[in-house]
Design a protein around this motif. Sequence first.
Motif, PDB file in Angstrom:
ATOM      1  N   PHE A  84      75.424 -11.597  43.635  1.00 54.81           N
ATOM      2  CA  PHE A  84      76.558 -11.575  44.548  1.00 54.81           C
ATOM      3  C   PHE A  84      77.684 -10.692  44.011  1.00 54.81           C
ATOM      4  CE2 PHE A  84      80.639 -13.513  45.849  1.00 54.81           C
ATOM      5  CZ  PHE A  84      80.553 -13.309  47.219  1.00 54.81           C
ATOM      6  N   LEU A  85      77.790 -10.577  42.704  1.00 54.19           N
ATOM      7  CA  LEU A  85      78.849  -9.773  42.100  1.00 54.19           C
ATOM      8  C   LEU A  85      78.474  -8.303  41.946  1.00 54.19           C
ATOM      9  CD1 LEU A  85      79.985 -12.207  39.265  1.00 54.19           C
ATOM     10  CD2 LEU A  85      81.019 -11.910  41.525  1.00 54.19           C
ATOM     11  N   THR A  86      77.198  -7.974  42.023  1.00 53.42           N
ATOM     12  CA  THR A  86      76.746  -6.612  41.743  1.00 53.42           C
ATOM     13  C   THR A  86      76.219  -5.881  42.972  1.00 53.42           C
ATOM     14  OG1 THR A  86      74.545  -7.452  41.129  1.00 53.42           O
ATOM     15  CG2 THR A  86      76.184  -7.213  39.370  1.00 53.42           C
ATOM     16  N   THR A  87      76.052  -6.542  44.082  1.00 56.22           N
ATOM     17  CA  THR A  87      75.515  -5.918  45.293  1.00 56.22           C
ATOM     18  C   THR A  87      76.647  -5.343  46.124  1.00 56.22           C
ATOM     19  OG1 THR A  87      73.687  -7.502  45.310  1.00 56.22           O
ATOM     20  CG2 THR A  87      74.100  -6.266  47.333  1.00 56.22           C
ATOM     21  N   ALA A  88      76.473  -4.115  46.619  1.00 49.79           N
ATOM     22  CA  ALA A  88      77.504  -3.470  47.423  1.00 49.79           C
ATOM     23  C   ALA A  88      77.290  -3.682  48.915  1.00 49.79           C
ATOM     24  CB  ALA A  88      77.543  -1.966  47.120  1.00 49.79           C
ATOM     25  N   ALA A  89      76.068  -3.864  49.363  1.00 50.00           N
ATOM     26  CA  ALA A  89      75.783  -4.020  50.793  1.00 50.00           C
ATOM     27  C   ALA A  89      76.297  -5.356  51.296  1.00 50.00           C
ATOM     28  CB  ALA A  89      74.282  -3.888  51.035  1.00 50.00           C
ATOM     29  N   TRP A  90      76.457  -5.438  52.627  1.00 52.75           N
ATOM     30  CA  TRP A  90      76.883  -6.696  53.243  1.00 52.75           C
ATOM     31  C   TRP A  90      75.984  -6.970  54.455  1.00 52.75           C
ATOM     32  CZ3 TRP A  90      79.817 -10.389  51.323  1.00 52.75           C
ATOM     33  CH2 TRP A  90      80.171 -11.446  52.165  1.00 52.75           C
ATOM     34  N   GLN A  91      74.859  -7.606  54.198  1.00 48.15           N
ATOM     35  CA  GLN A  91      73.909  -8.002  55.234  1.00 48.15           C
ATOM     36  C   GLN A  91      73.497  -9.451  54.974  1.00 48.15           C
ATOM     37  OE1 GLN A  91      70.877  -5.040  54.526  1.00 48.15           O
ATOM     38  NE2 GLN A  91      71.890  -3.488  55.792  1.00 48.15           N
ATOM     39  N   PRO A  92      74.375 -10.374  55.282  1.00 46.30           N
ATOM     40  CA  PRO A  92      74.095 -11.772  54.929  1.00 46.30           C
ATOM     41  C   PRO A  92      72.908 -12.360  55.685  1.00 46.30           C
ATOM     42  CG  PRO A  92      76.074 -11.611  56.278  1.00 46.30           C
ATOM     43  CD  PRO A  92      75.687 -10.219  55.921  1.00 46.30           C
ATOM     44  N   ASP A  93      72.602 -11.846  56.883  1.00 49.93           N
ATOM     45  CA  ASP A  93      71.498 -12.428  57.657  1.00 49.93           C
ATOM     46  C   ASP A  93      70.141 -12.162  57.022  1.00 49.93           C
ATOM     47  OD1 ASP A  93      73.285 -13.405  59.496  1.00 49.93           O
ATOM     48  OD2 ASP A  93      73.160 -11.641  60.797  1.00 49.93           O
ATOM     49  N   VAL A  94      70.043 -11.124  56.195  1.00 55.86           N
ATOM     50  CA  VAL A  94      68.790 -10.842  55.493  1.00 55.86           C
ATOM     51  C   VAL A  94      68.952 -11.121  53.997  1.00 55.86           C
ATOM     52  CG1 VAL A  94      67.992  -9.163  57.188  1.00 55.86           C
ATOM     53  CG2 VAL A  94      69.410  -8.399  55.258  1.00 55.86           C
ATOM     54  N   HIS A  95      70.008 -11.851  53.655  1.00 54.85           N
ATOM     55  CA  HIS A  95      70.269 -12.266  52.269  1.00 54.85           C
ATOM     56  C   HIS A  95      70.427 -11.062  51.331  1.00 54.85           C
ATOM     57  CE1 HIS A  95      68.854 -16.714  52.595  1.00 54.85           C
ATOM     58  NE2 HIS A  95      69.491 -16.307  53.681  1.00 54.85           N
ATOM     59  N   ASN A  96      71.068 -10.021  51.848  1.00 52.76           N
ATOM     60  CA  ASN A  96      71.359  -8.843  51.030  1.00 52.76           C
ATOM     61  C   ASN A  96      72.863  -8.557  51.137  1.00 52.76           C
ATOM     62  OD1 ASN A  96      71.143  -6.517  49.455  1.00 52.76           O
ATOM     63  ND2 ASN A  96      70.647  -5.228  51.224  1.00 52.76           N
ATOM     64  N   ALA A 136      83.118 -14.710  49.411  1.00 52.86           N
ATOM     65  CA  ALA A 136      84.010 -13.576  49.166  1.00 52.86           C
ATOM     66  C   ALA A 136      85.461 -14.041  49.044  1.00 52.86           C
ATOM     67  CB  ALA A 136      83.863 -12.553  50.286  1.00 52.86           C
ATOM     68  N   GLY A 137      85.866 -14.989  49.892  1.00 52.87           N
ATOM     69  CA  GLY A 137      87.213 -15.531  49.781  1.00 52.87           C
ATOM     70  C   GLY A 137      87.441 -16.263  48.473  1.00 52.87           C
ATOM     71  N   LEU A 138      86.426 -16.953  47.984  1.00 55.50           N
ATOM     72  CA  LEU A 138      86.543 -17.635  46.694  1.00 55.50           C
ATOM     73  C   LEU A 138      86.741 -16.628  45.563  1.00 55.50           C
ATOM     74  CD1 LEU A 138      86.330 -20.219  44.961  1.00 55.50           C
ATOM     75  CD2 LEU A 138      83.845 -19.874  44.944  1.00 55.50           C
ATOM     76  N   ALA A 139      86.021 -15.510  45.613  1.00 55.16           N
ATOM     77  CA  ALA A 139      86.194 -14.486  44.581  1.00 55.16           C
ATOM     78  C   ALA A 139      87.609 -13.916  44.605  1.00 55.16           C
ATOM     79  CB  ALA A 139      85.162 -13.374  44.783  1.00 55.16           C
ATOM     80  N   ALA A 183      81.357  -3.690  46.407  1.00 56.41           N
ATOM     81  CA  ALA A 183      82.085  -2.625  47.102  1.00 56.41           C
ATOM     82  C   ALA A 183      83.453  -3.097  47.578  1.00 56.41           C
ATOM     83  CB  ALA A 183      81.260  -2.114  48.284  1.00 56.41           C
ATOM     84  N   VAL A 184      83.496  -4.267  48.203  1.00 56.90           N
ATOM     85  CA  VAL A 184      84.770  -4.729  48.772  1.00 56.90           C
ATOM     86  C   VAL A 184      85.759  -5.115  47.678  1.00 56.90           C
ATOM     87  CG1 VAL A 184      83.755  -5.447  50.953  1.00 56.90           C
ATOM     88  CG2 VAL A 184      83.796  -7.051  49.049  1.00 56.90           C
ATOM     89  N   MET A 185      85.278  -5.646  46.571  1.00 55.07           N
ATOM     90  CA  MET A 185      86.196  -5.989  45.480  1.00 55.07           C
ATOM     91  C   MET A 185      86.737  -4.734  44.804  1.00 55.07           C
ATOM     92  SD  MET A 185      87.742  -8.478  44.099  1.00 55.07           S
ATOM     93  CE  MET A 185      86.821  -9.915  44.629  1.00 55.07           C
TER      94      MET A 185
END
Length: 373
Positions: A103-115, A343-346, A120-122
């Motif tokens: 969760f901390l190292t992935t840049a993509a945002w596709q939660p429906d496919v668990h990716n 993401a809000g928790l981070a 990137a957003v941080m």
Amino acid sequence: MASAQEEPDRPESDRPESGRSESERSTSEGSTSDRPEPAGPGFEAESRALTPRRLNAARGLGDRVFRYQLTATGIAVLAVMAGVGLFLLLRAGQALRARGFAFLTTAAWQPDVHNFGIAAVMTGTILIALVAVSISVPLAVGTALFITDVAPPGLRRTLVSMVDLMAAVPSVVYGLWGLFFFQQHVIGLSRWLSTWFGWIPLFQVDGAQPGEPLASESVYTASTFIAGIVVALMVAPIQCSVMREVFSQAPAGEREGAYALGATRWGMIRAVVLPYGKGGIIGGTMLGLGRALGETIAVYMIISPVFTIQLHVLQTGSNSVSSLIALHYGDASTFGMSALMAAGLALFLLTLAVNFTASSVVARSRSGAQSEA
């Protein structure tokens, strides 16, 4: 005869030395030399002044109520903070269990496919906040110093009112202003920075053509730099208010002493006001940084969201955690909502870390602790 009869009635201490034995005289002299000599009433008054007096003043009802109220308020603040963190942790548990450390190292945002992840957003959030603080801090310090030490009293009151009014402007107004007015006027500055400082990786722009005067300027729009400037104008009034209050508390005696020693106005500010207000500068800076990290609407309206780690602040495309939540909150699925909560928790933990760091730094550099005057 009378003197002989009265002799035994005299006290032993009043007898002449000739009538006392050698051992008695030596004992008497030793005890006299060991006895501290009285120093008079002044010595007693000084000893009483050096002895701390215990204060056993009974607190009245109003004092007790006020103390309990402050204690309850402090506990309530901590409880609310802990409640917010616990709520985010519970709602984000599903997404965090599914992704783990990725969760901390992935840049993509596709939660429906668990990716999905916040890399990137941080990164975009931190870059926008750093750009904002690097612009707002000099602006806030200069404005606060001008108000407290340079401006005449009539103009000072007007400037204070204007700065406070800027802090009350809604963020959506700043976003609209930045999108439709400010962006087209700052593109030239972005192009100039890219042309002359493009050798710095931070100022590189992919696809830019510095030698072509008719080249498209779309590569500079909706960038981290533009969003950071708008956020800087939003947080500068808050920072200026904090710094202004601290600068105004600089001791008048040290100010006048600096002038008496021949210092100019800038010399007095550099030797007295700035050292005294160091804690206020740090506190105002960190307060603005915390606000910049969580800014949502203005950033959401200006940037063009991308889910890649974008380190070029002048190039189009950026992202932030708060704008990500605002963008996907309405159409998120159950698992997608859990990902947004993660993401809000981070962001919540990052803001707490910034605030605690600021508190520790301010505690080590209290305002007024030292000055060079």
